[in-house]
Design a protein around this motif. Structure first.
Motif, PDB file in Angstrom:
ATOM      1  N   ILE A  23      -4.168  13.981 -10.456  1.00  0.00           N
ATOM      2  CA  ILE A  23      -3.304  13.175 -11.549  1.00  0.00           C
ATOM      3  C   ILE A  23      -3.103  11.836 -11.088  1.00  0.00           C
ATOM      4  O   ILE A  23      -2.913  11.385  -9.925  1.00  0.00           O
ATOM      5  CB  ILE A  23      -1.785  13.823 -11.439  1.00  0.00           C
ATOM      6  CG1 ILE A  23      -1.881  15.420 -11.541  1.00  0.00           C
ATOM      7  CG2 ILE A  23      -0.911  13.083 -12.322  1.00  0.00           C
ATOM      8  CD1 ILE A  23      -0.537  15.954 -11.293  1.00  0.00           C
ATOM      9  N   LYS A  24      -3.529  10.954 -12.098  1.00  0.00           N
ATOM     10  CA  LYS A  24      -3.604   9.513 -11.781  1.00  0.00           C
ATOM     11  C   LYS A  24      -2.193   8.810 -12.000  1.00  0.00           C
ATOM     12  O   LYS A  24      -1.438   9.318 -13.291  1.00  0.00           O
ATOM     13  CB  LYS A  24      -4.620   9.043 -13.028  1.00  0.00           C
ATOM     14  CG  LYS A  24      -6.053   9.278 -12.820  1.00  0.00           C
ATOM     15  CD  LYS A  24      -6.920   8.426 -13.734  1.00  0.00           C
ATOM     16  CE  LYS A  24      -8.365   8.996 -13.333  1.00  0.00           C
ATOM     17  NZ  LYS A  24      -9.248   8.176 -14.513  1.00  0.00           N
ATOM     18  N   THR A  25      -1.769   8.047 -11.269  1.00  0.00           N
ATOM     19  CA  THR A  25      -0.317   7.399 -11.334  1.00  0.00           C
ATOM     20  C   THR A  25      -0.583   5.720 -11.031  1.00  0.00           C
ATOM     21  O   THR A  25      -1.652   5.523 -10.827  1.00  0.00           O
ATOM     22  CB  THR A  25       0.632   7.861 -10.266  1.00  0.00           C
ATOM     23  OG1 THR A  25      -0.058   7.479  -9.222  1.00  0.00           O
ATOM     24  CG2 THR A  25       0.488   9.549 -10.440  1.00  0.00           C
ATOM     25  N   HIS A  72      -3.568  11.438  -7.115  1.00  0.00           N
ATOM     26  CA  HIS A  72      -2.921  12.461  -6.244  1.00  0.00           C
ATOM     27  C   HIS A  72      -3.114  13.814  -6.732  1.00  0.00           C
ATOM     28  O   HIS A  72      -3.131  14.047  -7.698  1.00  0.00           O
ATOM     29  CB  HIS A  72      -1.492  12.259  -5.583  1.00  0.00           C
ATOM     30  CG  HIS A  72      -0.520  12.309  -7.025  1.00  0.00           C
ATOM     31  ND1 HIS A  72       0.281  13.577  -7.084  1.00  0.00           N
ATOM     32  CD2 HIS A  72       0.037  11.425  -7.810  1.00  0.00           C
ATOM     33  CE1 HIS A  72       0.789  13.324  -8.249  1.00  0.00           C
ATOM     34  NE2 HIS A  72       0.764  12.003  -8.644  1.00  0.00           N
ATOM     35  N   VAL A  73      -3.093  14.779  -5.603  1.00  0.00           N
ATOM     36  CA  VAL A  73      -2.992  16.355  -5.907  1.00  0.00           C
ATOM     37  C   VAL A  73      -1.682  16.762  -6.481  1.00  0.00           C
ATOM     38  O   VAL A  73      -0.835  16.373  -6.068  1.00  0.00           O
ATOM     39  CB  VAL A  73      -3.572  17.046  -4.736  1.00  0.00           C
ATOM     40  CG1 VAL A  73      -3.577  18.563  -5.205  1.00  0.00           C
ATOM     41  CG2 VAL A  73      -4.845  16.721  -4.206  1.00  0.00           C
ATOM     42  N   GLY A  74      -1.868  17.352  -7.584  1.00  0.00           N
ATOM     43  CA  GLY A  74      -0.666  17.687  -8.288  1.00  0.00           C
ATOM     44  C   GLY A  74      -0.847  19.296  -8.927  1.00  0.00           C
ATOM     45  O   GLY A  74      -1.782  19.428  -9.223  1.00  0.00           O
ATOM     46  N   VAL A 130       0.853  -1.146   0.112  1.00  0.00           N
ATOM     47  CA  VAL A 130      -0.138  -0.004   0.025  1.00  0.00           C
ATOM     48  C   VAL A 130       1.034   1.224   0.047  1.00  0.00           C
ATOM     49  O   VAL A 130       1.882   1.155   0.615  1.00  0.00           O
ATOM     50  CB  VAL A 130      -0.987   0.100   1.297  1.00  0.00           C
ATOM     51  CG1 VAL A 130      -1.919  -1.128   1.090  1.00  0.00           C
ATOM     52  CG2 VAL A 130      -0.089  -0.082   2.595  1.00  0.00           C
ATOM     53  N   PRO A 131       0.366   2.286  -0.602  1.00  0.00           N
ATOM     54  CA  PRO A 131       1.192   3.519  -1.007  1.00  0.00           C
ATOM     55  C   PRO A 131       1.390   4.349   0.588  1.00  0.00           C
ATOM     56  O   PRO A 131       0.475   4.091   1.544  1.00  0.00           O
ATOM     57  CB  PRO A 131       0.762   4.521  -1.680  1.00  0.00           C
ATOM     58  CG  PRO A 131      -0.105   3.462  -2.484  1.00  0.00           C
ATOM     59  CD  PRO A 131      -0.502   2.251  -1.714  1.00  0.00           C
ATOM     60  N   LYS A 132       2.465   4.760   0.822  1.00  0.00           N
ATOM     61  CA  LYS A 132       2.656   5.396   1.931  1.00  0.00           C
ATOM     62  C   LYS A 132       1.788   6.648   2.155  1.00  0.00           C
ATOM     63  O   LYS A 132       1.748   7.619   1.175  1.00  0.00           O
ATOM     64  CB  LYS A 132       4.173   6.056   2.109  1.00  0.00           C
ATOM     65  CG  LYS A 132       4.539   6.815   3.467  1.00  0.00           C
ATOM     66  CD  LYS A 132       6.105   7.278   3.338  1.00  0.00           C
ATOM     67  CE  LYS A 132       6.259   8.011   4.755  1.00  0.00           C
ATOM     68  NZ  LYS A 132       7.685   8.378   4.542  1.00  0.00           N
TER      69      LYS A 132
END
Length: 253
Positions: free
Chosen positions: A143-145, A150-152, A115-117
């Motif tokens: 923004i999709k990664t 996440h916000v960018g 899981v991402p930090k």
């Protein structure tokens, strides 16, 4: 001594030893965190699971720190079953210690996606909506990664108004005024660094030139726009407005 098979390789093992101890003795990597040679193994971290079972039998995952060797034992330290087991174990540990560098480095070493930090952003999109729908700068976007959204930075340019930071419920977006510069950051990444403009009345640095130009573009022709052609901070604008109202009241008497 007895012989067991690890990853198709026949290795010697001391009777009464565990699979983990035997694997370590032969330089075969198995992840673990809770094992220590001076203590009785407990299997608490669950990372050291290995696949066992004869070719004709059902394959199961067992904890190598507890599993004792026996003649003819067949072990695999890498398999689909082991990978699935490790991922659950790593995710469980990270749910309790999400910022642990050691756990994440160990997962990376064994090629286990986890899981991402957590970054402090709850993906509420308030910043995106206010920047796009109210301010109109379109400087922030989702923004999709590969690890999720996440916000960018968006397609537009940040004007340093700070509205996104004011609305952010977790203070993930911050605004800092220092050395005549306003810095807007999303987490630990800088969105913009813009010079500040001084109030023409009190001299306080209070806003960016980009923000003031944006205000002028959108309110310059409004009949109630105060200080047309001048830049006054909110405090001085209010003071001048009160003074103007007082003077008008005296003139009407």
């Amino acid at each position: 001594m007895i012989e067991i098979s690890i990853n198709g390789q026949t290795v010697a093992a001391k009777e009464g030893d565990t699979v983990l101890k035997t694997a370590r003795a032969h330089g075969i990597p198995i992840p673990y965190l809770c094992f220590h040679p001076a203590l009785k193994p407990s299997g608490a971290c669950r990372l050291c699971g290995v696949e066992t079972g004869r070719a004709s039998g059902k394959k199961v995952v067992m904890l190598s720190c507890i599993l004792k060797v026996k003649p003819g034992l067949e072990i695999r330290t890498e398999s689909d079953l082991v990978t699935a087991h490790r991922q659950k174990a790593f995710d469980r540990l990270l749910s309790m210690a999400p910022d642990s560098v050691r756990i994440r480095e160990l997962a990376e070493k064994f090629n286990v996606p986890v899981v991402p930090k957590p970054d402090g952003c709850i993906r509420c999109r308030l910043c995106v909506r206010v920047c796009n729908d109210i301010i109109g700068a379109r400087a922030i976007a989702m923004i999709k990664t590969e690890t999720g959204s996440h916000v960018g930075p968006g397609d537009g340019t940040c004007i340093g108004c700070g509205t996104c930071a004011n609305l952010c419920p977790t203070q993930f977006i911050t605004v800092k005024d220092q050395d005549n510069v306003r810095t807007v950051s999303i987490g630990d990444k800088v969105l913009s660094r813009l010079p500040l403009v001084r109030c023409e009345a009190c001299g306080r640095q209070y806003a960016t030139a980009q923000f003031l130009a944006h205000v002028d573009d959108n309110t310059g022709d409004h009949i109630h726009a105060a200080g047309i052609g001048h830049h006054f901070c909110p405090s001085c604008t209010k003071m001048m407005s009160r003074r103007a109202r007082t003077e008008n009241a005296h003139l009407r008497k």
